[in-house]
Scaffold this motif. Structure first.
Motif, PDB file in Angstrom:
ATOM      1  N   ASP A  94       0.819  -1.207   0.000  1.00 36.13           N
ATOM      2  CA  ASP A  94       0.000   0.000   0.000  1.00 36.13           C
ATOM      3  C   ASP A  94       0.858   1.264   0.000  1.00 36.13           C
ATOM      4  O   ASP A  94       0.458   2.299  -0.539  1.00 36.13           O
ATOM      5  CB  ASP A  94      -0.941   0.004   1.213  1.00 36.13           C
ATOM      6  CG  ASP A  94      -2.139  -0.905   1.003  1.00 36.13           C
ATOM      7  OD1 ASP A  94      -2.336  -1.376  -0.133  1.00 36.13           O
ATOM      8  OD2 ASP A  94      -2.886  -1.143   1.976  1.00 36.13           O
ATOM      9  N   LYS A  95       2.040   1.173   0.613  1.00 38.18           N
ATOM     10  CA  LYS A  95       2.969   2.307   0.552  1.00 38.18           C
ATOM     11  C   LYS A  95       3.484   2.494  -0.871  1.00 38.18           C
ATOM     12  O   LYS A  95       3.587   3.621  -1.370  1.00 38.18           O
ATOM     13  CB  LYS A  95       4.156   2.079   1.498  1.00 38.18           C
ATOM     14  CG  LYS A  95       3.831   2.128   2.974  1.00 38.18           C
ATOM     15  CD  LYS A  95       5.100   1.862   3.786  1.00 38.18           C
ATOM     16  CE  LYS A  95       4.809   1.745   5.265  1.00 38.18           C
ATOM     17  NZ  LYS A  95       6.039   1.422   6.047  1.00 38.18           N
ATOM     18  N   GLY A  98       0.683   3.779  -3.116  1.00 41.01           N
ATOM     19  CA  GLY A  98       0.114   5.048  -2.692  1.00 41.01           C
ATOM     20  C   GLY A  98      -1.239   4.920  -2.027  1.00 41.01           C
ATOM     21  O   GLY A  98      -1.833   5.923  -1.610  1.00 41.01           O
ATOM     22  N   ARG A 100      -1.971   3.668   0.885  1.00 38.24           N
ATOM     23  CA  ARG A 100      -1.904   4.054   2.299  1.00 38.24           C
ATOM     24  C   ARG A 100      -1.995   5.571   2.442  1.00 38.24           C
ATOM     25  O   ARG A 100      -2.679   6.084   3.321  1.00 38.24           O
ATOM     26  CB  ARG A 100      -0.611   3.528   2.931  1.00 38.24           C
ATOM     27  CG  ARG A 100      -0.455   3.890   4.406  1.00 38.24           C
ATOM     28  CD  ARG A 100       0.859   3.354   4.974  1.00 38.24           C
ATOM     29  NE  ARG A 100       1.082   3.822   6.324  1.00 38.24           N
ATOM     30  CZ  ARG A 100       0.628   3.250   7.416  1.00 38.24           C
ATOM     31  NH1 ARG A 100      -0.090   2.143   7.317  1.00 38.24           N
ATOM     32  NH2 ARG A 100       0.889   3.737   8.617  1.00 38.24           N
ATOM     33  N   LYS A 101      -1.310   6.279   1.562  1.00 40.80           N
ATOM     34  CA  LYS A 101      -1.349   7.738   1.617  1.00 40.80           C
ATOM     35  C   LYS A 101      -2.774   8.255   1.352  1.00 40.80           C
ATOM     36  O   LYS A 101      -3.236   9.200   1.993  1.00 40.80           O
ATOM     37  CB  LYS A 101      -0.380   8.322   0.594  1.00 40.80           C
ATOM     38  CG  LYS A 101      -0.163   9.821   0.704  1.00 40.80           C
ATOM     39  CD  LYS A 101       0.884  10.306  -0.287  1.00 40.80           C
ATOM     40  CE  LYS A 101       2.260   9.767   0.073  1.00 40.80           C
ATOM     41  NZ  LYS A 101       3.321  10.309  -0.815  1.00 40.80           N
ATOM     42  N   ASP A 102      -3.470   7.616   0.409  1.00 39.89           N
ATOM     43  CA  ASP A 102      -4.852   8.009   0.113  1.00 39.89           C
ATOM     44  C   ASP A 102      -5.756   7.779   1.319  1.00 39.89           C
ATOM     45  O   ASP A 102      -6.641   8.600   1.609  1.00 39.89           O
ATOM     46  CB  ASP A 102      -5.381   7.197  -1.078  1.00 39.89           C
ATOM     47  CG  ASP A 102      -4.671   7.555  -2.377  1.00 39.89           C
ATOM     48  OD1 ASP A 102      -4.082   8.658  -2.437  1.00 39.89           O
ATOM     49  OD2 ASP A 102      -4.703   6.739  -3.313  1.00 39.89           O
ATOM     50  N   LEU A 104      -4.838   7.774   4.449  1.00 45.64           N
ATOM     51  CA  LEU A 104      -4.494   8.735   5.509  1.00 45.64           C
ATOM     52  C   LEU A 104      -5.068  10.121   5.227  1.00 45.64           C
ATOM     53  O   LEU A 104      -5.288  10.906   6.145  1.00 45.64           O
ATOM     54  CB  LEU A 104      -2.969   8.823   5.661  1.00 45.64           C
ATOM     55  CG  LEU A 104      -2.287   7.588   6.277  1.00 45.64           C
ATOM     56  CD1 LEU A 104      -0.775   7.730   6.244  1.00 45.64           C
ATOM     57  CD2 LEU A 104      -2.770   7.387   7.714  1.00 45.64           C
ATOM     58  N   VAL A 105      -5.297  10.416   3.950  1.00 49.90           N
ATOM     59  CA  VAL A 105      -5.919  11.693   3.590  1.00 49.90           C
ATOM     60  C   VAL A 105      -7.394  11.690   3.984  1.00 49.90           C
ATOM     61  O   VAL A 105      -7.963  12.730   4.324  1.00 49.90           O
ATOM     62  CB  VAL A 105      -5.763  11.964   2.074  1.00 49.90           C
ATOM     63  CG1 VAL A 105      -6.566  13.179   1.652  1.00 49.90           C
ATOM     64  CG2 VAL A 105      -4.296  12.153   1.723  1.00 49.90           C
ATOM     65  N   THR A 178       9.708   0.170   2.447  1.00 48.38           N
ATOM     66  CA  THR A 178       8.991   1.124   1.590  1.00 48.38           C
ATOM     67  C   THR A 178       9.021   0.762   0.109  1.00 48.38           C
ATOM     68  O   THR A 178       8.378   1.443  -0.683  1.00 48.38           O
ATOM     69  CB  THR A 178       9.595   2.546   1.751  1.00 48.38           C
ATOM     70  OG1 THR A 178      11.005   2.484   1.468  1.00 48.38           O
ATOM     71  CG2 THR A 178       9.387   3.068   3.162  1.00 48.38           C
ATOM     72  N   LYS A 298       4.975  13.523  13.052  1.00 51.97           N
ATOM     73  CA  LYS A 298       4.309  14.133  11.908  1.00 51.97           C
ATOM     74  C   LYS A 298       3.480  15.323  12.344  1.00 51.97           C
ATOM     75  O   LYS A 298       3.355  16.298  11.620  1.00 51.97           O
ATOM     76  CB  LYS A 298       3.441  13.099  11.208  1.00 51.97           C
ATOM     77  CG  LYS A 298       4.244  12.007  10.493  1.00 51.97           C
ATOM     78  CD  LYS A 298       3.346  10.998   9.841  1.00 51.97           C
ATOM     79  CE  LYS A 298       4.171   9.902   9.159  1.00 51.97           C
ATOM     80  NZ  LYS A 298       3.298   8.863   8.548  1.00 51.97           N
TER      81      LYS A 298
END
Length: 298
Positions: A94-95, A98, A100-102, A104-105, A178, A298
């Motif tokens: 997922d990293k 992308g 995972r980033k989606d 987290l948004v 990663t 973060k």
């Protein structure tokens, strides 16, 4: 809680739909089962016959049951951890993609996302490992069944704890991965190396004293010993009933790591469970702290 449940379902479905991760997780149990059943079963039987007092006649089925117990205990000891690593590679995937980033948004809490990854990896691993347990029981029934109902339950418990250990350990390691290349490298190292250091491929008893003492600090060693203890206990009891001397049976237990010695002191089976459970709690705690400090940073 609904968000966590939805994420768990999503992760489990993705794992079983992703042919790369799914078949990678199956490689270790399949290869080991074929390897042990085809090549090592005869070697195990010969070693057991050689360990018996000269002149004693023991039934072929009993020796086969003894060998089968060592065989499938070794298989489950390795697979319970390696499959957990493969199942947990989804977080790295997922990293890479992308996804995972989606997530987290979106309004998803990072802590809940981590919990979902952890629980989904455990669930996926348990499904595969319990399937391996079922196949192992069928194999044992075909060659020589000497397991009691208590032994069956304890084997299931052993696999469950080892999967939890593998999930906790892989969650900590995979957090720092990663790239796809790192996934392949870690997967190769774990698949090839874990079986040796936990005593599944080669009994710890055959190691040199220094290495033998060193691996006694590793939790996987105790998981392998517990599985062999419960997988072979019924057959060993039958050997005793057949008149095999206690000294010969104890030597056999030493040779297959049912008996473990921590710097010369015997480790009882009831001590191994707290060691494994404490290891699960330790790595799970480390995983929680990593996520907590990462979020704060973060």
């Amino acid at each position: 809680m609904n968000a966590v449940t939805a994420l768990i379902k999503r992760n489990v479905k993705l794992f079983f739909k992703d042919k790369g991760m799914f078949f990678s997780s199956l490689i270790t149990p399949i290869i080991l089962l074929v390897l042990y059943a085809t090549f090592l079963s005869g070697i195990y039987k010969d070693s057991f016959y050689a360990s018996l007092p000269e002149g004693m006649e023991i039934s072929e089925r009993l020796i086969s049951g003894l060998a089968a117990g060592q065989l499938f205990a070794s298989l489950l000891a390795v697979s319970s951890v390696t499959v957990a690593f493969c199942a947990n590679f989804l977080v790295v995937q997922d990293k890479v993609t992308g996804a995972r980033k989606d997530m987290l948004v979106s309004p998803v809490n990072p802590a809940r996302l981590s919990v979902a990854y952890y629980l989904s990896a455990a669930i996926s691993s348990l499904i595969i490992c319990f399937a391996a347990v079922a196949v192992s029981f069928v194999y044992v029934a075909a060659v020589g069944w000497y397991l009691s109902f208590a032994d069956v339950l304890l084997i299931i418990l052993d696999v469950f704890i080892l999967v939890m250990f593998g999930t906790a350990l892989s969650s900590v390691i995979n957090y720092f991965l990663t790239t796809q290349g790192q996934i392949s490298a870690v997967g190769t190292v774990i698949s090839a190396g874990y079986g040796f250091i936990c005593g599944a491929y080669m009994p710890i008893y055959s190691f040199g004293e220094g290495l033998r003492n060193a691996v006694m600090f590793l939790p996987g060693t105790y998981g392998t010993s517990l599985l062999r203890n419960h997988a072979m206990r019924g057959a060993l009891s039958s050997l005793e009933t057949e008149g095999v001397p206690a000294a010969a049976i104890n030597a056999l237990k030493d040779g297959v790591d049912i008996n473990l010695y921590f710097f010369g002191s015997s480790v009882e089976p009831w001590v191994m469970y707290p060691v494994l459970c404490a290891s699960v709690a330790l790595f799970a705690g480390i995983f929680i702290l990593i996520n907590k400090f990462s979020k704060a940073k973060k």
